[in-house]
Design a protein around this motif. Structure first.
Motif, short mmCIF file in Angstrom:
data_model
loop_
_atom_site.label_atom_id
_atom_site.label_comp_id
_atom_site.label_asym_id
_atom_site.label_seq_id
_atom_site.Cartn_x
_atom_site.Cartn_y
_atom_site.Cartn_z
N ALA A 100 0.83 -1.11 0.10
CA ALA A 100 0.15 -0.10 -0.19
C ALA A 100 0.76 1.42 0.12
O ALA A 100 0.56 2.12 -0.87
N VAL A 101 2.11 1.26 0.80
CA VAL A 101 2.71 2.35 0.66
C VAL A 101 3.65 2.53 -0.45
O VAL A 101 3.73 3.65 -0.91
N ALA A 102 4.06 1.39 -1.04
CA ALA A 102 4.69 1.32 -2.24
C ALA A 102 3.94 2.02 -3.48
O ALA A 102 4.59 2.92 -4.38
N ASP A 103 2.61 1.46 -3.17
CA ASP A 103 1.72 2.08 -4.51
C ASP A 103 1.93 3.74 -4.45
O ASP A 103 1.85 4.49 -5.48
N VAL A 104 1.67 4.23 -3.06
CA VAL A 104 1.52 5.75 -3.18
C VAL A 104 2.96 6.27 -3.56
O VAL A 104 2.91 7.43 -4.14
N LEU A 105 4.08 5.67 -3.26
CA LEU A 105 5.24 6.00 -3.75
C LEU A 105 5.49 6.12 -5.18
O LEU A 105 6.46 7.10 -5.70
N LYS A 106 4.78 5.61 -5.78
CA LYS A 106 4.60 5.49 -7.37
C LYS A 106 3.79 6.39 -7.82
O LYS A 106 3.48 6.19 -9.12
N SER A 107 2.84 7.02 -7.07
CA SER A 107 1.69 7.98 -7.60
C SER A 107 1.99 9.36 -7.64
O SER A 107 3.33 9.62 -7.57
N ASP A 108 1.15 9.98 -7.97
CA ASP A 108 1.44 11.27 -8.19
C ASP A 108 1.27 12.26 -6.96
O ASP A 108 1.85 13.34 -6.92
N TYR A 109 0.86 11.69 -5.67
CA TYR A 109 0.62 12.41 -4.20
C TYR A 109 1.69 11.78 -3.46
O TYR A 109 1.44 10.32 -3.42
N LEU A 110 2.41 12.55 -2.64
CA LEU A 110 3.19 11.96 -1.57
C LEU A 110 2.60 12.70 -0.50
O LEU A 110 2.53 11.86 0.86
#
Length: 398
Positions: free
Chosen positions: A32-42
C-alpha cells in the motif's frame, strides 16, 4: 530455569527481550505504501481523505481530520474549542504529557482532577469540584483503553457549558455502552503511533459530529490557510488565490502514511480481538498471584486494551517498585510505567504545580507496572511474562 534472579547473575526467563509494545506490518501494508510512492501524491492528498472517511465510518462520526501526530490532534482540538490565554481545562494527571501540554500551547491552564482508584480514569466527581468561572473544557483520557464515564462527564459539560475533548489515544475500537467511542464526545482524538492499535508511523486523528469544528481543525493543520471561497475576505481573485485567516501550524500528514493507515484499518478488528484475548489470559493467570491487583474494568466499557497495567501490593514484598521493575527487565521482560503524574515533571513544577494535588494518582504511580501487550505476542510470550513475575515476586515476597 534458574531460581536465581537474572539481575543477581541467574539465567533469565527469556533469551530474547520482549518489548512492552510493537507494531505489526505485513506485506499488504508495504504494498500500500509502495503504491503511493509510485503515484502523483506523496503529501496530504487523496489517501488522507480516504483515511478520514474510513475512520469516521468506523467510529460512526460525521467527520474526521487526520494530522501529523496524536499531540497535534489534541492541539488542533483545543484550537477548535477556542481555548485561549487564561482558560482552564480539566484533565487527569495519569496520562502522557500531551494531554495537558495541548492546553498550554493555546495559553490555557491545565487543571488536574484526581483519578478513580479502581479504574485509574479521571474521577467524574472530582471534575465538578475543579470547575471555576474560567473553566472552558474537559479532556478526559480513556486510560489503557477503558472508556471514561462519558455520560457523567457530558452531563457535567452540558450543565456548565463546557466542551469535552476525549483523549482516546489508547482506545480506538473501545465500546462505551455498546457504541464505539469517537462520536460521543464533542471531539475525540486518536493516536496512530506504532505502539497503538493501528499505525501510520506517526499520526493522529480527530473525529467529531460538528461541522464547524471540522472546518477549524482542517484549517489549523495547514497554517490557518484556506482557498475556501466561503472563508475568503477577497472573493474577486482567481482560483490561485488563498488567504491565511488564522495562526495555524503545519500539522499535515502524508499520503504515504495514510496509505499505511488505510491498510492497517482493515486489520483493526483482528488486532483488537488478539489484545482482548491476551488481557483475558493475563487476568486468568495473574489473578492467582498474591500481591498483584489486576486491572478493574467497568461493565459499560469494552476496552480495546492498549495497555495492561498491574498494581504491586508493595507491603507484601521486601523490595520497592524500582527493584521489582529492574528485576523483571533483567529477565528480558519489557516492562514499563504509564505514567509519571504530569505535574511531577520539572517543567510543570516550574509553572507552580506541587506534589500532593491528586493523592489517588500519586499512590497509584508508586505501585504500577505495565506488562507487554501487542498482537504479535504468542502463548509462549504470555507464559514467559507470568513466569518472570512469579520468579521475581517469589524472590522478594516477605
Amino acid at each position: 530455569m534458574s531460581d536465581i534472579l537474572a539481575i543477581n547473575g541467574g539465567r533469565p526467563v527469556r533469551d530474547k527481550y520482549l518489548p512492552y509494545g510493537q507494531h505489526w506490518i505485513d506485506e499488504e501494508d508495504i504494498e500500500a505504501v509502495a503504491d503511493v510512492l509510485k503515484s502523483d501524491y506523496l503529501t496530504t492528498g487523496p489517501k488522507a481523505r480516504e483515511l478520514e472517511e474510513k475512520i469516521a465510518e468506523y467510529v460512526g462520526a460525521k467527520y474526521a481530520v487526520v494530522v501529523a501526530s496524536g499531540t497535534a490532534a489534541l492541539h488542533a482540538a483545543c484550537f477548535a474549542a477556542g481555548i485561549k490565554e487564561g482558560d482552564e481545562v480539566i484533565t487527569t494527571p495519569i496520562t502522557f504529557a500531551a494531554s495537558a501540554n495541548c492546553v498550554l500551547y493555546q495559553g490555557g491552564i491545565p487543571v488536574f482532577a484526581d483519578i478513580d482508584p479502581k479504574t485509574y480514569n479521571i474521577d467524574t466527581n472530582q471534575i465538578e469540584k475543579k470547575i471555576t468561572k474560567k473553566t472552558k473544557a474537559i479532556i478526559p483520557v480513556d486510560f489503557t483503553g477503558q472508556a471514561v464515564d462519558l455520560d457523567g462527564i457530558l452531563q457535567i459539560a452540558e450543565y456548565y457549558n463546557l466542551i469535552v475533548i476525549e483523549d482516546a489515544a489508547h482506545a480506538i475500537g473501545t465500546e462505551y455502552k455498546g457504541k464505539k467511542i469517537g462520536a460521543i464526545s464533542h471531539m475525540t482524538e486518536f493516536s496512530l503511533h506504532p505502539v497503538k492499535h493501528i499505525t501510520t508511523g506517526e499520526g493522529g486523528i480527530i473525529t467529531t459530529n460538528n461541522g464547524e469544528y471540522q472546518k477549524k481543525l482542517s484549517l489549523f493543520r495547514t497554517h490557518g490557510i484556506t482557498r475556501d471561497k466561503e472563508l475568503l475576505t477577497n472573493k474577486k481573485e482567481g482560483s490561485w488565490y488563498y488567504e491565511q485567516i488564522e495562526l495555524g501550524y503545519n500539522y499535515r500528514i502524508t499520503d504515504i502514511q495514510c496509505a499505511l493507515g488505510i491498510s492497517q484499518l482493515k486489520k483493526i478488528d483482528s488486532f483488537i480481538k488478539k489484545r482482548r484475548e491476551i488481557a483475558e489470559t493475563y487476568n486468568r493467570y495473574l489473578s492467582q498471584i498474591d500481591g498483584i491487583i489486576i486491572p478493574y474494568q467497568e461493565p459499560y466499557s469494552n476496552s480495546s486494551w492498549h495497555l495492561y497495567i498491574i498494581q504491586i501490593e508493595l507491603e507484601k514484598f521486601k523490595a520497592g517498585r524500582k527493584e521489582i521493575f529492574e528485576a523483571l527487565k533483567a529477565e528480558n521482560i519489557g516492562v514499563n510505567v504509564h505514567y509519571i503524574p504530569v505535574y511531577y515533571h520539572p517543567y510543570y513544577q516550574k509553572l507552580g504545580y506541587k506534589k500532593g494535588l491528586c493523592p489517588n494518582a500519586e499512590k497509584l504511580y508508586e505501585r504500577i507496572i505495565t506488562l507487554p501487550l501487542f498482537p504479535k505476542m504468542n502463548n509462549k510470550d504470555i507464559e514467559d511474562v507470568v513466569k518472570a513475575i512469579e520468579k521475581v515476586l517469589g524472590y522478594y515476597r516477605k
